[in-house]
Scaffold this motif. Structure first.
Motif, PDB file in Angstrom:
ATOM      1  N   SER A   1       0.834  -1.208   0.000  1.00 13.49           N
ATOM      2  CA  SER A   1       0.000   0.000   0.000  1.00 13.49           C
ATOM      3  C   SER A   1       0.861   1.248   0.000  1.00 13.49           C
ATOM      4  O   SER A   1       0.576   2.215  -0.717  1.00 13.49           O
TER       5      SER A   1
ATOM      6  N   GLN B   1      -9.074  -0.642  -0.375  1.00 20.13           N
ATOM      7  CA  GLN B   1      -9.326  -1.988   0.116  1.00 20.13           C
ATOM      8  C   GLN B   1     -10.747  -2.191   0.616  1.00 20.13           C
ATOM      9  O   GLN B   1     -11.391  -3.168   0.299  1.00 20.13           O
TER      10      GLN B   1
ATOM     11  N   ASP C   1      -5.827  -1.313  -4.718  1.00 20.32           N
ATOM     12  CA  ASP C   1      -5.139  -1.796  -3.521  1.00 20.32           C
ATOM     13  C   ASP C   1      -6.019  -2.807  -2.798  1.00 20.32           C
ATOM     14  O   ASP C   1      -6.927  -2.439  -2.067  1.00 20.32           O
ATOM     15  N   GLU C   2      -5.729  -4.056  -2.996  1.00 25.32           N
ATOM     16  CA  GLU C   2      -6.518  -5.139  -2.409  1.00 25.32           C
ATOM     17  C   GLU C   2      -8.013  -4.872  -2.555  1.00 25.32           C
ATOM     18  O   GLU C   2      -8.735  -4.788  -1.565  1.00 25.32           O
TER      19      GLU C   2
ATOM     20  N   PRO D   1      -4.224  -2.822   9.233  1.00 27.05           N
ATOM     21  CA  PRO D   1      -3.842  -3.307   7.910  1.00 27.05           C
ATOM     22  C   PRO D   1      -3.471  -2.169   6.962  1.00 27.05           C
ATOM     23  O   PRO D   1      -2.552  -2.289   6.174  1.00 27.05           O
ATOM     24  N   ASP D   2      -4.171  -1.054   7.070  1.00 34.78           N
ATOM     25  CA  ASP D   2      -3.876   0.010   6.133  1.00 34.78           C
ATOM     26  C   ASP D   2      -3.336   1.234   6.830  1.00 34.78           C
ATOM     27  O   ASP D   2      -3.768   2.344   6.632  1.00 34.78           O
TER      28      ASP D   2
HETATM   29 MG   LIG Z   1      -2.251  -2.527   2.226  1.00 37.65          MG
END
Ligand SMILES: [Mg+2]
Ligand SMILES: Nc1ncnc2c1ncn2[C@@H]1O[C@H](COP(=O)(O)OP(=O)(O)OP(=O)(O)O)[C@@H](O)[C@H]1O
Lengths: 316, 367, 321
Positions: free
Chosen positions: B62, B111, B193-194, C19-20
């Motif tokens: 990311s 995401q 992104d995912e 996660p992000d």
């Molecule tokens: Mg990521």
């Protein structure tokens, strides 16, 4: 739907209990209420008062009678030696003054606090942010009546820029009206500015970390648009709640500010009622304020739904 | 259903690549130290091609895509190196320049569709605002366009949807809206992104197919980020495997699957569920944890978890080397499928542990 | 009224946990500088020193080298110069009394009223809040509604009303009036203190260790006192600090409206010094109002600051305002 009914039920209950409490204020008076309310005159006057206030009846009867009068606009009387004057007459004169004062203060507070909150959140950690926050923290510690006294003295008396006291009706002279309201509104708004700004800043900082803000940026929108169109509305919910709850603080503040600036509003009314020991008037005025306050919060609740579609559809 | 098909090669376009990334580094200054989230990444991407970037959680995928886009928070980040889009340098570009590219030339899909749409703005508005901003459309034009965009991403009843709010749509539908927003102005380069991690298994394939279709229809370039090698298998022309902020192996998809060199790629490959279904698995099957990005190990960053690791791997950072297969590079001293690699593995198995002291299983792996 | 339930969502400040994490724009308040405010810091110490001084003034005003309250200084009156002179650093009021001594001796009434009022409000509101938050269900509904009724009357209005009604006896003595003012402020603060306690109890009452105590068969009062209360206490303490600050201000407000602590030469309070100073101020002698206001300001500032420190330190969420 169900939810709306429950809310309505809750509202009714709150209104019932608040009015019950205020309706019974007079019976809380130590000693014989009639004696306290009419210390002058003769027994027949007091007998008439007992009759009027249903003092000899059981509580439920007295409450219902009071409520019947109250909703039809009969708020009892001022009991003076010479005349009895209906409270309602004075209220219709005074209420607009207080409402205007609170309105100006609230608008002023929001107009200053919202941009400050947005900008400090965007520049979180900057000098401007720290400076504004520290100032706000300091302002929070200044009681509004202190600010009122200082402004009235410095700006009104010493500098003579604005009237230190007194009220001009809107219908009499618009310019003078606003001039007479500037200092009171600032005194009342200052503390709210600090509260609102800090709240909005906190929520904005959180919102600015949301994915949808990054997405809005990735759309190529200008910073301004991202801040004001995307971030502000979802960040304003706490602010709104508190602004609604804060009407209580505002009412209390307005009462004192009115006394300091001699604005003929509800505060002055209560002040007079207290100094003249007009308990029937006190009771009606407090009931009126409480009902108004509850209704404001219902309104805030509705606004809430307008601002957040998720709540709107959850309520059906 | 994910079809593991090999993507048809686009017509050989010999022009300058659309995106050239060269030795990109991204470092975060944090209270606990400097986090090297991207650590010297280089690649090229041509018009109409899809690059899959694969790696475990935390490997910097990311951050890499956001660095290229220029979408990182500005206060604690250092970026060096270069990323040129059509010859324009993106690293350190003025924000006004970036803003004119964002949404119109470069787009991004995030995401989690549950959080990437503004909850208090109508779907239609979220699409029209980008159209009006970049393409100077009138309100009516933009609204018509929004409806046809929603239709093209296969949202039923688009006329009704534009007046709805995100919470009234399912996750899959929301991701379609996000895709519609990203594609609205016809970008040339799309970062995804995912895009399916947060979605139901059944919806994942639909969304990936949609992206695939749009990418080919528009002859767009796409960077498809995922932690699942299975997702990119049939969809990307090239695959770059990332580990600890670096690309550790990169090759055209077919080459990579047939000739993988990097033990980490192999481990990723083995973690794809054998069923022919899009995977939901986080890569828990690779033993050990990704390295600390503040104090990375001296040698190869995968060495502490690698079955083949030798003393050299702990001391020396393997450079990205050319493989004999074309366009194929990898960073490993003891690659899979080579005599040195097999020897290293065999030796570790004999010893029972690898160079970093981690036990190595004796039994043969099924593969 | 929209009620904000406390959420137990907490973003881990360790960067890059989620996660992000990359897209989380760093919040300098949330991660970095918070650790600064958790420590007391120089301002915190100043606040404590000031409050210590205030406590001394409240309990042992005799310690301070100021003239008695009844003493008058004819020189100031004669020259109509009420400014500071040697031995009178703040000067005089318009009757030639030493201002500093009025402030020092006024501290006691202000502090007694506000501390006792908040103690009262906290004991009553806190108990009900704990019960409501711990047991939930019907009892919670009843108590919460009661709080809502209380909140439906602005605190100051309620305090004014109570003070007016209970001190209606014109001959009420000083002690009785102080008691009435204290009760009025304390009573008016019950709903808000109760609601905050309830909200904080809610977040703790379902924690594992409380559950554990329940399953082990500990008696309910014991669980509340031993497991829940200690965790809610920091919140209550920080709210108490802010509450005292508010009470000090309300005391001033009541004084201005004429239902506060009766203004008398021998019984000053900060509030009634401000109230009685108004007339002097309109004559151009603002010193009494200003100095008494500054006492209020510094005290409120200190209390607010320490309240914030306690909140940051114990991670209290002020969810239910
Ligand atoms: Mg990521
Ligand atoms: N703003 C930031 N400040 C400090 N460190 C960060 C920041 N953003 C990301 N990182 C760190 O950079 C590293 C790479 O993060 P990144 O989000 O790129 O991983 P990823 O490969 O996308 O993982 P995932 O599959 O979980 O999305 C992580 O170790 C993360 O902790």
């Amino acid at each position: 739907m169900n939810n709306a009914l429950r809310k309505l039920g809750q509202l009714a209950l709150v209104l019932f209990l608040v009015t019950l409490f205020t309706a019974l204020l007079v019976s809380l008076l130590p000693g014989d209420p009639a004696e306290v309310i009419i210390p002058f005159g003769d027994e027949s006057d007091r007998e008439a008062l007992r009759e009027e206030l249903n003092l000899d009846d059981p509580l439920p009867v007295r409450y219902v009678a009071w409520l019947g009068d109250f909703v039809t606009g009969d708020m009892g009387n001022y009991y003076r030696q010479s005349i009895t004057e209906p409270v309602a007459d004075r209220v219709t004169q005074a209420a607009p003054v207080s409402l205007l004062l609170m309105l100006y203060a609230q608008v002023l507070a929001l107009v200053i606090a919202i941009p400050l909150g947005v900008i400090t959140a965007q520049r979180a950690g900057s000098f401007f942010d720290k400076f504004t926050n520290t100032t706000a923290f300091g302002i929070l510690a200044i009681p509004n009546f202190v600010l009122a006294l200082v402004l009235s003295y410095v700006v009104g008396v010493e500098l003579g820029w604005l009237p230190p006291q007194g009220y001009v009706r809107f219908s009499n002279d618009i310019g003078e009206h606003f001039r007479s309201m500037i200092l009171p509104s600032i005194s009342l708004a200052a503390g709210q500015v600090a509260v609102y700004m800090r709240l909005l800043r906190t929520d904005m900082v959180a919102t600015l970390q949301e994915d949808f803000i990054l997405m809005a940026k990735a759309k190529g929108l200008s910073n301004k648009r991202v801040l004001w169109r995307h971030a502000l509305r979802p960040s304003s919910l706490t602010l709104l709640t508190v602004a609604g709850l804060n009407v209580g603080t505002l009412v209390g503040g307005a009462l004192i500010i009115e006394i300091i600036f001699t604005l003929p509003g509800m505060g002055v009314l209560i002040f007079q009622a207290i100094s003249e020991r007009q308990y029937v008037a006190i009771q009606s005025l407090v009931a009126l304020i409480a009902v108004g306050y509850v209704l404001v919060n219902v309104f805030v609740d509705m606004l809430y739904a307008a601002l957040d579609p998720r709540i709107r559809s959850a309520r059906g | 259903m994910a079809r593991r098909r090999i993507v048809a090669e686009p017509s050989k376009d010999q022009t300058e690549p659309l995106l050239v990334v060269d030795d990109l580094h991204t470092t975060f200054r944090t209270p606990s130290g400097r986090v090297r989230a991207v650590n010297g990444v280089s690649f090229e991407l041509k018009q109409g091609r899809t690059l899959g970037i694969v790696g475990e959680s935390g490997s910097g995928k990311s951050v890499l895509s956001r660095t290229i886009m220029g979408l990182l928070p500005s206060n604690n980040v250092e970026v060096t190196g270069s990323a040129r889009y059509r010859g324009n340098e993106l690293v350190g570009a003025k924000s006004s320049v970036l803003r004119s590219l964002w949404g119109s030339e470069l787009s991004m899909i995030f995401q989690d569709p549950m959080t990437s749409l503004n909850p208090v703005m109508r779907i239609g508005k979220q699409i029209t605002e980008v159209l009006r901003h970049h393409l100077d459309m009138s309100n009516d034009e933009a609204e018509d366009m929004a409806v046809s965009l929603l239709r093209s991403v296969k949202i039923p009843e688009p006329e009704k949807r534009v007046r709805q709010y995100p919470h009234e749509l399912s996750g899959g539908m929301r991701q379609r809206v996000v895709i519609a927003v990203a594609l609205a102005c016809g970008p040339h380069l799309l970062f995804a992104d995912e895009p399916t991690t947060a979605l139901d298994v059944t919806v994942q394939a639909q969304i990936l197919d949609l992206l695939d279709e749009q990418q080919r229809e528009r002859f767009m370039s796409m960077v498809l980020v995922t932690h699942d090698l299975g997702v990119v298998a049939g969809r990307a022309h090239d695959i770059a495997v990332m580990y600890a902020g670096r690309i550790v192996e990169m090759a055209p998809t077919r080459t990579l699957f047939q000739n993988m060199r990097m033990p980490y790629t192999q481990a990723l490959f083995e973690s794809i569920p054998k069923l022919d279904l899009p995977s939901h698995t986080r890569l828990t099957v690779i033993p050990g944890r990704p390295p600390d990005l503040v104090n990375p190990p001296t040698g190869c960053s995968f060495a502490p978890r690698c079955e083949r690791a030798q003393a050299r791997c702990l001391e020396e950072q393997p450079p990205l080397m050319e493989a004999e297969t074309p366009d194929h590079r990898y960073a490993c001293f003891y690659p899979v499928g080579t005599p040195e690699g097999d020897e290293a593995l065999a030796e570790n198995r004999r010893r029972g542990y690898q160079a970093a002291g981690v036990p190595v299983m004796i039994q043969e792996k099924a593969s | 009224m929209p009620e904000v339930e406390p959420t137990s969502v907490k973003i881990d400040p360790a960067a890059g946990e989620g996660p992000d994490a990359a897209l989380r724009h760093d919040d300098p308040d949330g991660t970095v500088t918070l650790s600064k405010t958790k420590r007391l810091g120089p301002i915190g110490w100043l606040a404590i020193i000031w409050l210590g001084l205030v406590a001394l003034m409240a309990f042992v005003p005799q310690l301070f080298p100021v003239p008695g309250l009844t003493e008058r200084f004819p020189d100031a009156l004669r020259d109509r110069d009420f400014g500071p002179t040697a031995g009178h650093p703040l000067g005089f009021d318009t009757s030639g009394r030493d201002l500093l001594s009025k402030l020092v001796y006024g501290t006691r009434a202000s502090m007694i009223v506000s501390v006792l009022a908040v103690t009262f409000g906290l004991i009553v509101g806190g108990t009900f809040g704990l019960i409501a938050g711990y047991f939930r269900g019907k009892i919670d509904t009843v108590i919460t509604n009661a709080f809502n009724v209380g909140l439906a009357i602005p605190q100051l209005v309620l305090a004014i009303t109570l003070a007016a009604v209970f001190a209606s006896d014109a001959n009420a003595g000083y002690g009785q009036r102080v008691l009435v003012v204290t009760f009025a402020i304390g009573f008016a603060s019950i709903p808000i203190l109760g609601r905050i306690t309830r909200a904080n109890t809610l977040t703790w009452a379902n924690r594992e260790f409380v559950m554990a105590a329940k399953t082990v068969g500990a008696r309910t009062p014991r669980i509340i006192i031993r497991e829940v209360l200690p965790n809610v206490a920091p919140a209550m303490f920080s709210i108490a600090l802010l509450g005292i600050a508010i009470a000090i201000v309300v005391e001033g407000g009541l004084a201005l409206i004429g239902v506060g602590i009766p203004a008398d030469i021998t019984s000053p309070s900060w509030g009634n010094l401000i109230a009685t100073g108004r007339s002097q101020m309109l004559l151009g002698e603002a010193a009494q109002v200003m100095t008494a206001s500054l006492m209020v300001f510094f005290t409120v500032l200190s209390l607010n600051y320490l309240g914030d420190v306690v909140r940051a330190r114990f991670d209290v969420r002020d969810s239910a305002l």
